[in-house]
Enzyme design. Sequence first.
Site, PDB file in Angstrom:
ATOM      1  N   GLN A 299     -27.974 -23.185  91.320  1.00 20.68           N
ATOM      2  CA  GLN A 299     -29.102 -22.983  92.091  1.00 20.68           C
ATOM      3  C   GLN A 299     -29.012 -21.671  93.042  1.00 20.68           C
ATOM      4  O   GLN A 299     -29.740 -20.962  93.436  1.00 20.68           O
ATOM      5  CB  GLN A 299     -29.386 -24.320  93.199  1.00 20.68           C
ATOM      6  CG  GLN A 299     -29.469 -25.497  92.448  1.00 20.68           C
ATOM      7  CD  GLN A 299     -29.624 -26.470  93.449  1.00 20.68           C
ATOM      8  OE1 GLN A 299     -30.476 -26.445  94.449  1.00 20.68           O
ATOM      9  NE2 GLN A 299     -28.794 -27.708  93.248  1.00 20.68           N
TER      10      GLN A 299
ATOM     11  N   GLN B 137     -37.042 -25.459  94.227  1.00 23.49           N
ATOM     12  CA  GLN B 137     -35.946 -24.619  93.596  1.00 23.49           C
ATOM     13  C   GLN B 137     -36.683 -23.348  93.079  1.00 23.49           C
ATOM     14  O   GLN B 137     -36.437 -22.123  92.920  1.00 23.49           O
ATOM     15  CB  GLN B 137     -35.349 -25.120  92.540  1.00 23.49           C
ATOM     16  CG  GLN B 137     -33.901 -25.615  92.685  1.00 23.49           C
ATOM     17  CD  GLN B 137     -33.076 -26.302  91.500  1.00 23.49           C
ATOM     18  OE1 GLN B 137     -33.345 -25.515  90.302  1.00 23.49           O
ATOM     19  NE2 GLN B 137     -32.520 -27.290  91.605  1.00 23.49           N
TER      20      GLN B 137
ATOM     21  N   GLN C  98     -23.870 -24.471  91.714  1.00 21.22           N
ATOM     22  CA  GLN C  98     -23.618 -23.455  90.762  1.00 21.22           C
ATOM     23  C   GLN C  98     -25.053 -22.699  90.659  1.00 21.22           C
ATOM     24  O   GLN C  98     -25.124 -21.697  90.646  1.00 21.22           O
ATOM     25  CB  GLN C  98     -22.953 -23.652  89.628  1.00 21.22           C
ATOM     26  CG  GLN C  98     -21.474 -24.067  89.577  1.00 21.22           C
ATOM     27  CD  GLN C  98     -20.919 -24.412  88.280  1.00 21.22           C
ATOM     28  OE1 GLN C  98     -21.883 -24.024  87.302  1.00 21.22           O
ATOM     29  NE2 GLN C  98     -20.040 -25.022  88.041  1.00 21.22           N
TER      30      GLN C  98
ATOM     31  N   HIS D 276     -26.322 -25.197  82.606  1.00 20.66           N
ATOM     32  CA  HIS D 276     -27.538 -25.107  83.629  1.00 20.66           C
ATOM     33  C   HIS D 276     -27.217 -23.639  84.033  1.00 20.66           C
ATOM     34  O   HIS D 276     -28.059 -22.805  84.273  1.00 20.66           O
ATOM     35  CB  HIS D 276     -27.725 -26.109  84.670  1.00 20.66           C
ATOM     36  CG  HIS D 276     -28.867 -26.980  84.520  1.00 20.66           C
ATOM     37  ND1 HIS D 276     -28.428 -28.406  84.446  1.00 20.66           N
ATOM     38  CD2 HIS D 276     -30.074 -26.880  84.337  1.00 20.66           C
ATOM     39  CE1 HIS D 276     -29.607 -28.834  84.217  1.00 20.66           C
ATOM     40  NE2 HIS D 276     -30.673 -27.956  84.231  1.00 20.66           N
TER      41      HIS D 276
END
Length: 379
Positions: free
Chosen positions: A311, A117, A309, A333
Amino acid sequence: MAGPRVEVDGGIMEGGGQILRVSTALSCLLGLPLRVQKIRAGRSTPGLSFGGWKSKMKVLVGPQHLSGLEMIRDLCDGQLEGAEIGSTEITFTPEKIKGGVHTADTKTAGSVCLLMQVSMPCVLFAACPSELRLKGGTNAEMAPQIDYTAMVFKPIVEKFGFTFNCDIKMRGYYPKGGGEVIVRMSPVKQLSPINLTDRGCVTKIYGRAFVAGVLPFKVAKDMAAAAVRCIRKEIRDLYVNIQPVQEPKDQAFGNGNGIIIIAETSTGCLFAGSSLGKRGVNADKVGIEAAEMLLANLRHGGAVDEYLQDQLIIFMALASGISRIKTGPVTLHTQTAIHFAEQLAKAKFTVKKSEDEEDASKDTYIIECQGIGMTNPNL
């Protein structure tokens, strides 16, 4: 290249690891010198912890944060200060992003998916193709499982106009880690915006229930069967195909079990539910937990699940033009990622309740972003 240092508060919102991931990736991409202060100020032990998996209340900051920071530093020949266990402040000065082979090793079961990520947006804007060799946990708690990355994240994020190859060499589990994934990708000139607002109807449900190491194959079969029974109570008209899998000895390090279930829709949206086995938790319970997570993700009416969402936010911020995604309740997040994408990249986000009739009774939102249209200076 270096301008004034951008100050980031590492203690707000989600705190800890996610702020480090988003802010250092954006710092690297935008050439912004960065200082992150008060890292995990709101937690029981401030600082960059080297902790194991804590209870869900004290959100885990694992060794992947250290290896993630070091990886970003190496991707752009940057300078990193304060990146050690127990540190509450880091400073980072990025240079030019370079492609080629990069290795990051959490030395534990720290998540390779979190390493991916943080590094993926950066290497998209490198001068040449990249190979990321990521070592640690592939199916670890408090992070996406590698199967989620390969089966859900990959096909959706590629809608931004790039492709990557994800080669799972070895699976690794808590507590030993020992997994290895190789990610290969070429740089892009610019990212295209996405529109994921039309959910369509569920057409397929499939998945895999795995055991590795000493765990008996029956555990995989029991997880799969319990998940199928749970889904059938709510969705009766679809065949649910969950394969029980015994991971080959030469492709899995240590012992583990878990399950991922994916629902695919007529418009190509993908939703998932997943769960990992723990010592003393029976197989049925693991299967049911994943099934219930999937069903909850299907109830809210969004076009992406709750794990996708946050990411997607950094890619929306970098793309040229307006991106829109329809989601269920916006997670902390995601709010955190939006906050830092606005602060650092100057992208503009709006989050509004969905006005579509079919969403009237649901907790459904549209996240819209005017991206900054980042272009690759090397291409």
